[in-house]
Motif scaffolding. Structure first.
Motif, PDB file in Angstrom:
ATOM      1  N   GLU A  99      -9.436   0.332   5.110  1.00 54.99           N
ATOM      2  CA  GLU A  99      -8.068   0.603   5.522  1.00 54.99           C
ATOM      3  C   GLU A  99      -7.311  -0.673   5.850  1.00 54.99           C
ATOM      4  OE1 GLU A  99      -7.631   4.007   8.323  1.00 54.99           O
ATOM      5  OE2 GLU A  99      -9.779   4.206   7.935  1.00 54.99           O
ATOM      6  N   PRO A 100      -5.998  -0.590   5.813  1.00 54.02           N
ATOM      7  CA  PRO A 100      -5.185  -1.721   6.245  1.00 54.02           C
ATOM      8  C   PRO A 100      -5.516  -2.089   7.689  1.00 54.02           C
ATOM      9  CG  PRO A 100      -3.814  -0.063   5.179  1.00 54.02           C
ATOM     10  CD  PRO A 100      -5.167   0.551   5.373  1.00 54.02           C
TER      11      PRO A 100
ATOM     12  N   HIS B 188      -0.306  -7.659  -2.105  1.00 54.01           N
ATOM     13  CA  HIS B 188      -1.649  -7.400  -2.631  1.00 54.01           C
ATOM     14  C   HIS B 188      -2.545  -8.559  -2.204  1.00 54.01           C
ATOM     15  CE1 HIS B 188      -0.546 -10.461  -5.538  1.00 54.01           C
ATOM     16  NE2 HIS B 188      -1.725 -10.407  -6.126  1.00 54.01           N
TER      17      HIS B 188
ATOM     18  N   HIS C 169      -1.941  -4.104   2.749  1.00 54.48           N
ATOM     19  CA  HIS C 169      -3.032  -3.270   2.238  1.00 54.48           C
ATOM     20  C   HIS C 169      -4.369  -3.632   2.899  1.00 54.48           C
ATOM     21  CE1 HIS C 169      -0.014  -3.011  -1.023  1.00 54.48           C
ATOM     22  NE2 HIS C 169      -0.494  -1.803  -1.195  1.00 54.48           N
ATOM     23  N   ARG C 170      -5.384  -2.856   2.601  1.00 55.46           N
ATOM     24  CA  ARG C 170      -6.734  -3.233   2.992  1.00 55.46           C
ATOM     25  C   ARG C 170      -7.062  -4.591   2.377  1.00 55.46           C
ATOM     26  NH1 ARG C 170     -11.613  -0.765  -0.560  1.00 55.46           N
ATOM     27  NH2 ARG C 170     -11.041  -1.713  -2.525  1.00 55.46           N
TER      28      ARG C 170
ATOM     29  N   ASP D  89       8.062   2.609  -0.698  1.00 55.44           N
ATOM     30  CA  ASP D  89       6.681   2.736  -0.219  1.00 55.44           C
ATOM     31  C   ASP D  89       6.503   3.902   0.749  1.00 55.44           C
ATOM     32  OD1 ASP D  89       5.771   0.671  -1.733  1.00 55.44           O
ATOM     33  OD2 ASP D  89       4.894  -0.467  -0.088  1.00 55.44           O
TER      34      ASP D  89
ATOM     35  N   THR E  77       1.954   6.507   5.837  1.00 58.01           N
ATOM     36  CA  THR E  77       1.786   5.055   5.991  1.00 58.01           C
ATOM     37  C   THR E  77       2.953   4.444   6.763  1.00 58.01           C
ATOM     38  OG1 THR E  77       2.993   4.663   3.934  1.00 58.01           O
ATOM     39  CG2 THR E  77       0.595   4.804   3.784  1.00 58.01           C
TER      40      THR E  77
ATOM     41  N   SER F  31       0.369   9.295  -0.181  1.00 52.81           N
ATOM     42  CA  SER F  31       0.080   7.873  -0.088  1.00 52.81           C
ATOM     43  C   SER F  31      -1.234   7.512  -0.766  1.00 52.81           C
ATOM     44  CB  SER F  31       0.018   7.460   1.379  1.00 52.81           C
ATOM     45  OG  SER F  31      -0.630   6.226   1.502  1.00 52.81           O
ATOM     46  N   ARG F  32      -1.135   6.699  -1.809  1.00 53.08           N
ATOM     47  CA  ARG F  32      -2.358   6.235  -2.471  1.00 53.08           C
ATOM     48  C   ARG F  32      -3.223   5.444  -1.489  1.00 53.08           C
ATOM     49  NH1 ARG F  32      -1.528   3.405  -7.989  1.00 53.08           N
ATOM     50  NH2 ARG F  32      -0.065   2.213  -6.743  1.00 53.08           N
ATOM     51  N   LYS F  33      -2.563   4.580  -0.751  1.00 56.88           N
ATOM     52  CA  LYS F  33      -3.306   3.670   0.126  1.00 56.88           C
ATOM     53  C   LYS F  33      -3.968   4.399   1.281  1.00 56.88           C
ATOM     54  CE  LYS F  33      -0.888   0.813   2.655  1.00 56.88           C
ATOM     55  NZ  LYS F  33      -0.096  -0.364   3.073  1.00 56.88           N
ATOM     56  N   LYS F  34      -3.182   5.182   1.986  1.00 60.82           N
ATOM     57  CA  LYS F  34      -3.684   5.728   3.245  1.00 60.82           C
ATOM     58  C   LYS F  34      -4.429   7.039   3.056  1.00 60.82           C
ATOM     59  CE  LYS F  34      -2.448   5.305   8.005  1.00 60.82           C
ATOM     60  NZ  LYS F  34      -1.614   4.380   8.779  1.00 60.82           N
TER      61      LYS F  34
ATOM     62  N   VAL G  56      -7.004   6.279  -1.383  1.00 62.37           N
ATOM     63  CA  VAL G  56      -8.043   5.240  -1.464  1.00 62.37           C
ATOM     64  C   VAL G  56      -9.059   5.368  -0.328  1.00 62.37           C
ATOM     65  CG1 VAL G  56      -8.485   2.749  -1.381  1.00 62.37           C
ATOM     66  CG2 VAL G  56      -6.572   3.623  -2.715  1.00 62.37           C
TER      67      VAL G  56
END
Lengths: 307, 307
Positions: free
Chosen positions: A106-107, B75, B97-98, B148, B156, B293-296, B299
């Motif tokens: 995670e971020p 990134h 991001h992570r 975003d 996010t 959210s792709r990130k939170k 992923v």
């Protein structure tokens, strides 16, 4: 929410120990429950600083409870961190080293700055958060800057570090040069160390282009007093190479008065030391003129040589 | 000293393009010679923002000159970066991001904060450096936050992002909701896209516990208009899986009005999608309620499922 564990790298040095103590103090002041911990024994230099400012050392741990919130200070590479780092939840990193072998799901809050010392970043964070630096915390932070910069002489030392050191010395109520030299000398007292301790007390492992490299560094007032034991040191180093399957072990003895280093290299990749520093190893040894910084002078050159 | 190249990730989105433009502007204001560049085509949403604020897109590059100074924005994972990133000298990273698959030889300035958007960090950096945000830069940065956060609706999105968005919208002279919806709709116009474009226009590759995973996401006003082409999409996805030797390809169509997503999963590890979201794939598809959210949301859950 449980407490957050704050710790520096294995084989803790003064920056690592004091960064954990100071950042936990700052977090607590900000209302976050945080405990400073350490991953190894406190060295003599750090002990001198802790005693001088009458601060208790952080608690020793081997692992963190699974899924704990953790904050890494003064390191980010997992092989230098707590054994079960992959089971922890890393919420922050405050560091001044290169970034490598680090990964989160995670971020997070990740703050790395190219300064000489974690303490310099932490000093800024006190200011950013409007929290006063106590005499004790100032004493710990200036000790870290002195330690990482060999009293502001290392090439890793930036203008920011210099300014922070002077400001912190004033808050701590010490004479920077006098206190600094006393502390470095306390750390350079190697008289009671075994050979195994000498090569492990400040050792760090690195991966360089697929090769396993360990670099140990000790500070000394008289490098010969250490190197006279070359034969026994080599026996210990070879044991370590075999045990950890290393490609290279580099043992660096840094002269804190003249700011040069004597290097001893063993392992099948030792010719990379010659390449990295443009020297010829004789009897596995070479003088590295003007080299005092593992991070800025040794790791970078050696990584390049392994390419 | 040559100029520093500033760029975001491959398959650039609005945050990546505007972060490169804004940070290069800030650097130039601070006397550092920097050029914003991009690693792929500008998408329609970003083009809408650039046109609205009359800003020219960054120059397209494939590689950077060897040993260039570079700054990565939005990134840090090397597989998302410029092809020859390992030949570059990374001096800074500004990201949200992570952190993973990143490595430098030397210390650098690395700033990652767990906020919804790189633009939110950049806005802070203008303030920290006492540089005024122009109307154009404010317009670009607020566009990135809208993009975003799907107009502040994504999980996010933090309080900091919300505050930054309102402040920036005011400097930019736009009505946040009206401008935001117009911009998102411009981006969600998929009518002229080929199947190959749909699955690659915002695709990112991840390594999850040794497996290669690609996740592509598109925003749509009407998800069915996309998914009616399932057969042709699957043909394209299978080509990509074969070409890149992927273990999983996850295609996510996000409904920007209802804030749900339709997922299509192919590849030998597709059961991990069922595990990650507690759904059953039917005809390779599943509805992911509330997932945007792709990130939170994607992923993190998927990485966990691959363990």
């Amino acid at each position: 929410m449980g407490k957050t564990f704050i710790f520096g790298h294995k084989n803790p040095d003064t920056d690592t120990i004091t960064a954990a103590l100071a950042y936990a103090h700052l977090k607590n002041e900000l209302g976050v429950k945080a405990e400073p911990v350490r991953l190894g024994a406190v060295n003599k230099e750090t002990q001198f600083a802790l005693d001088y400012f009458n601060v208790k050392e952080p608690r020793l741990i081997v692992e963190v409870p699974e899924n704990s919130d953790v904050i890494l200070v003064d390191h980010n590479e997992f092989q230098q961190s707590v054994e079960n780092i992959k089971e922890a939840h890393i919420v922050e990193v405050i560091d001044h080293h290169r970034v490598a072998n680090f990964e989160t799901k995670e971020p997070l809050y990740f703050r790395v700055e190219p300064v000489g010392c974690t303490a310099t970043i932490l000093k800024k964070m006190y200011k950013e958060n409007d929290v006063a630096i106590t005499k004790e915390i100032a004493g710990l932070l200036v000790s870290a800057i002195i330690s990482d910069s060999l009293l502001l002489k290392s090439p890793t030392c930036t203008q920011e570090d210099v300014e922070a050191a002077h400001e912190l010395a004033e808050i701590a109520g010490v004479d920077l040069d006098q206190y600094g030299l006393d502390m470095l000398k306390a750390g350079a007292d190697l008289s009671d160390k075994s050979m195994a301790e000498l090569i492990s007390m400040d050792a760090k492992e690195f991966e360089m282009n697929g090769s396993k490299v360990e670099i140990a560094q000790v500070n000394a007032v008289d490098t010969n007093a250490v190197l006279v034991h070359q034969e026994e040191l080599e026996t210990e180093i070879n044991k370590t190479i075999e045990g950890k399957n290393l490609d290279l072990f580099l043992f660096v003895v840094t002269d804190i008065l003249n700011n040069d280093s004597e290097a001893m290299a063993l392992g099948k990749a030792k010719e990379n030391v010659e390449k990295a520093f443009n020297v010829t190893l004789e009897n596995n040894r070479a003088l590295l003129k003007g080299v005092v910084s593992r991070k800025k002078q040794i790791v970078t050159n050696l990584t390049e040589a392994f390419k």
